[in-house]
Design a protein around this motif. Sequence first.
Motif, short mmCIF file in Angstrom:
data_model
loop_
_atom_site.label_atom_id
_atom_site.label_comp_id
_atom_site.label_asym_id
_atom_site.label_seq_id
_atom_site.Cartn_x
_atom_site.Cartn_y
_atom_site.Cartn_z
N GLY A 1 4.24 5.15 -12.39
CA GLY A 1 2.80 4.97 -12.64
C GLY A 1 2.10 4.41 -11.40
N LEU A 2 0.77 4.56 -11.38
CA LEU A 2 -0.01 4.10 -10.23
C LEU A 2 0.18 2.59 -10.00
CD1 LEU A 2 -2.15 5.01 -8.13
CD2 LEU A 2 -3.91 4.37 -9.78
N ALA A 3 0.12 1.81 -11.09
CA ALA A 3 0.23 0.34 -10.95
C ALA A 3 1.61 -0.05 -10.42
CB ALA A 3 -0.04 -0.33 -12.30
N THR A 4 2.66 0.59 -10.93
CA THR A 4 4.02 0.25 -10.48
C THR A 4 4.19 0.58 -9.00
OG1 THR A 4 4.74 0.95 -12.66
CG2 THR A 4 6.47 0.61 -11.02
N ALA A 5 3.74 1.77 -8.60
CA ALA A 5 3.87 2.18 -7.20
C ALA A 5 3.07 1.24 -6.31
CB ALA A 5 3.40 3.61 -7.03
N HIS A 6 1.88 0.88 -6.78
CA HIS A 6 0.99 -0.02 -6.01
C HIS A 6 1.66 -1.38 -5.80
CE1 HIS A 6 -2.31 -2.75 -5.34
NE2 HIS A 6 -2.31 -3.17 -6.59
N PRO B 1 -7.81 11.36 -4.51
CA PRO B 1 -6.38 11.36 -4.82
C PRO B 1 -5.73 10.03 -4.40
CG PRO B 1 -7.00 13.35 -3.63
CD PRO B 1 -8.21 12.47 -3.66
N ALA B 2 -4.80 9.54 -5.23
CA ALA B 2 -4.18 8.24 -4.99
C ALA B 2 -3.51 8.17 -3.61
CB ALA B 2 -3.15 7.95 -6.08
N THR B 3 -2.93 9.28 -3.18
CA THR B 3 -2.20 9.26 -1.91
C THR B 3 -3.14 9.12 -0.70
OG1 THR B 3 -2.19 11.66 -2.12
CG2 THR B 3 -0.13 10.51 -2.65
N ILE B 4 -4.43 9.39 -0.91
CA ILE B 4 -5.42 9.16 0.17
C ILE B 4 -6.09 7.80 -0.02
CG2 ILE B 4 -7.62 9.98 1.15
CD1 ILE B 4 -6.67 12.83 0.52
N ALA B 5 -6.42 7.50 -1.29
CA ALA B 5 -7.12 6.23 -1.59
C ALA B 5 -6.32 5.01 -1.17
CB ALA B 5 -7.42 6.17 -3.08
N ILE B 6 -5.02 5.16 -1.07
CA ILE B 6 -4.19 4.01 -0.73
C ILE B 6 -4.52 3.48 0.69
CG2 ILE B 6 -2.24 5.37 0.19
CD1 ILE B 6 -1.93 2.18 -1.89
N ALA C 1 3.25 2.62 2.47
CA ALA C 1 2.91 4.01 2.15
C ALA C 1 4.17 4.78 1.75
CB ALA C 1 2.24 4.67 3.35
N PHE C 2 5.27 4.50 2.46
CA PHE C 2 6.51 5.21 2.17
C PHE C 2 6.99 4.90 0.74
CE2 PHE C 2 11.15 5.20 1.96
CZ PHE C 2 11.42 6.52 2.31
N VAL C 3 7.03 3.61 0.42
CA VAL C 3 7.51 3.20 -0.92
C VAL C 3 6.57 3.75 -2.00
CG1 VAL C 3 7.95 1.21 -2.43
CG2 VAL C 3 8.68 1.14 -0.05
N PHE C 4 5.22 3.62 -1.72
CA PHE C 4 4.23 4.09 -2.69
C PHE C 4 4.40 5.60 -2.96
CE2 PHE C 4 0.04 5.78 -3.77
CZ PHE C 4 -0.36 4.91 -4.77
N LEU D 1 -4.70 -8.20 -5.59
CA LEU D 1 -5.78 -7.96 -6.56
C LEU D 1 -6.87 -7.10 -5.94
CD1 LEU D 1 -6.41 -11.37 -8.37
CD2 LEU D 1 -5.79 -9.18 -9.41
N LEU D 2 -7.23 -7.48 -4.70
CA LEU D 2 -8.27 -6.73 -4.00
C LEU D 2 -7.85 -5.28 -3.82
CD1 LEU D 2 -10.94 -6.93 -2.20
CD2 LEU D 2 -9.37 -7.04 -0.28
N ARG D 3 -6.59 -5.11 -3.41
CA ARG D 3 -6.09 -3.77 -3.17
C ARG D 3 -6.09 -2.95 -4.45
NH1 ARG D 3 -0.60 -1.40 -0.54
NH2 ARG D 3 0.01 -1.18 -2.72
N GLY D 4 -5.66 -3.58 -5.54
CA GLY D 4 -5.65 -2.89 -6.84
C GLY D 4 -7.05 -2.47 -7.25
N GLY D 5 -8.02 -3.38 -7.01
CA GLY D 5 -9.41 -3.10 -7.38
C GLY D 5 -9.96 -1.92 -6.59
N ILE D 6 -9.71 -1.95 -5.28
CA ILE D 6 -10.23 -0.86 -4.43
C ILE D 6 -9.57 0.46 -4.83
CG2 ILE D 6 -10.30 0.03 -2.06
CD1 ILE D 6 -10.52 -2.87 -1.12
N LEU D 7 -8.26 0.39 -5.03
CA LEU D 7 -7.51 1.59 -5.39
C LEU D 7 -8.03 2.17 -6.70
CD1 LEU D 7 -5.12 3.18 -4.24
CD2 LEU D 7 -3.60 1.81 -5.66
N ALA D 8 -8.20 1.32 -7.71
CA ALA D 8 -8.67 1.79 -9.03
C ALA D 8 -10.06 2.40 -8.91
CB ALA D 8 -8.68 0.62 -10.01
N LEU D 9 -10.92 1.71 -8.11
CA LEU D 9 -12.29 2.20 -7.93
C LEU D 9 -12.29 3.60 -7.30
CD1 LEU D 9 -14.91 0.51 -8.45
CD2 LEU D 9 -15.10 0.32 -5.98
N LEU D 10 -11.51 3.73 -6.22
CA LEU D 10 -11.49 5.02 -5.51
C LEU D 10 -10.87 6.13 -6.36
CD1 LEU D 10 -10.53 3.84 -1.89
CD2 LEU D 10 -12.77 4.46 -2.77
#
Length: 357
Positions: A260-265, A326-331, A248-251, A310-319
Amino acid sequence: MQFSIIVPTLNESQNIDLLLTRLFALHLDPGNFEVIIVDDNSTDGTPEKVRIWTSHANVHLIERRGKPDLTASILAGVAAAHSNAIVVMDADLSHPPEQLLTMVTPILDNNYDVVIGSRYKAGGSTENWPLYRHCLSRIGGWLARSICDVSDATSGFFAFRRELSAHISDKAYGYKILLELLMAGQGKYRILEVPICFRDRMHGTSKLSISHQWAYLQRLMILAGGAINVNTAGRFALVGLLGVFIDAFVFQWLINQAAGLATAHILGFLAAATVNYALNSKWAFRQHHTDCLKWNQFARFLTVGALALLLRGGILALLVYVGHIPATIAIYPAIIATAIVNYFGAAFYVFPDKSNL
Ligand code: GDD
């Protein structure tokens, strides 16, 4: 003596006379078989009823004290048996006594090592069970099939050659001794499945509780080779918690730096995964893992990590893109899903433990 019928009992006073009457009404040669009732401290008068039978029929009573356990009871019956062919059945008439010979003959003829009375083989059935019992049984059977290729590995009606019980793990406990027996055979036993009609009990109540179901699930995971226990789970959770903070800290830091979202993820995940691997291999799963780095193990770790990513990326993108969260909550839900996949991947695939079989 040709065969021994083992019947575990826990408060079956309404059923035991009916079962023994039906067994002896089969008119089998009384010198050919014995019935061993293994009672676990019943308080409803079951042992008293059995004692009456012991005086005039080849019926033996074993009275266990202490914590009731179905597997331990059946093994106590096997230890006391006088023959090499064993049949196990419930006391509540769920299993048709009339199918006894169909079950035991293939063992006596030495054509098979284990015979299973199957509710789920073509021709088998289950009667009078409420829907939730059907569901539980189906789920239990489906899970068992992932490690053992028979249609009804959770049946309580089965026959086997007595010496096979010596291979059952001394860590076995709980309801599903048949599964333990089959797993001990490591695929080498000759197994026959006979369709049976299972009828739910007319008298008394089932002793199968939530804790039995939970114990079954735990045992199933251990039999599947998972390093699943309180130690690894607790330590993995602590390591994972640290990983969540790092992730979470790095993200958050990268998002604040306009990454970008993908890079941070990906970078958040990689930072946490590196620290987690080091701590999991050196600490959480240490007993299943040698000190030196094994490349194949490391490759498995990376595979699990990649799938989780992959799973995490999928869930994150979906949310974020569909749910507009917001990305900071969806993470957070994305991280939790990843942690679960990672634990099971680590326990079953990266650091499996076969010592509990
Ligand atoms: N000695 C002893 N100790 N006997 C027990 C114990 C125990 O801790 N728990 C249950 N039993 C006995 C019961 O008295 C009965 O004879 C038999 O084991 C089955 O128990 P139930 O509680 O009636 O089981 P069920 O009807 O819900 O059936 C489920 O479990 C059976 C046991 O393996 C089904 O999955 C059946 O297929 C299965 O045979």
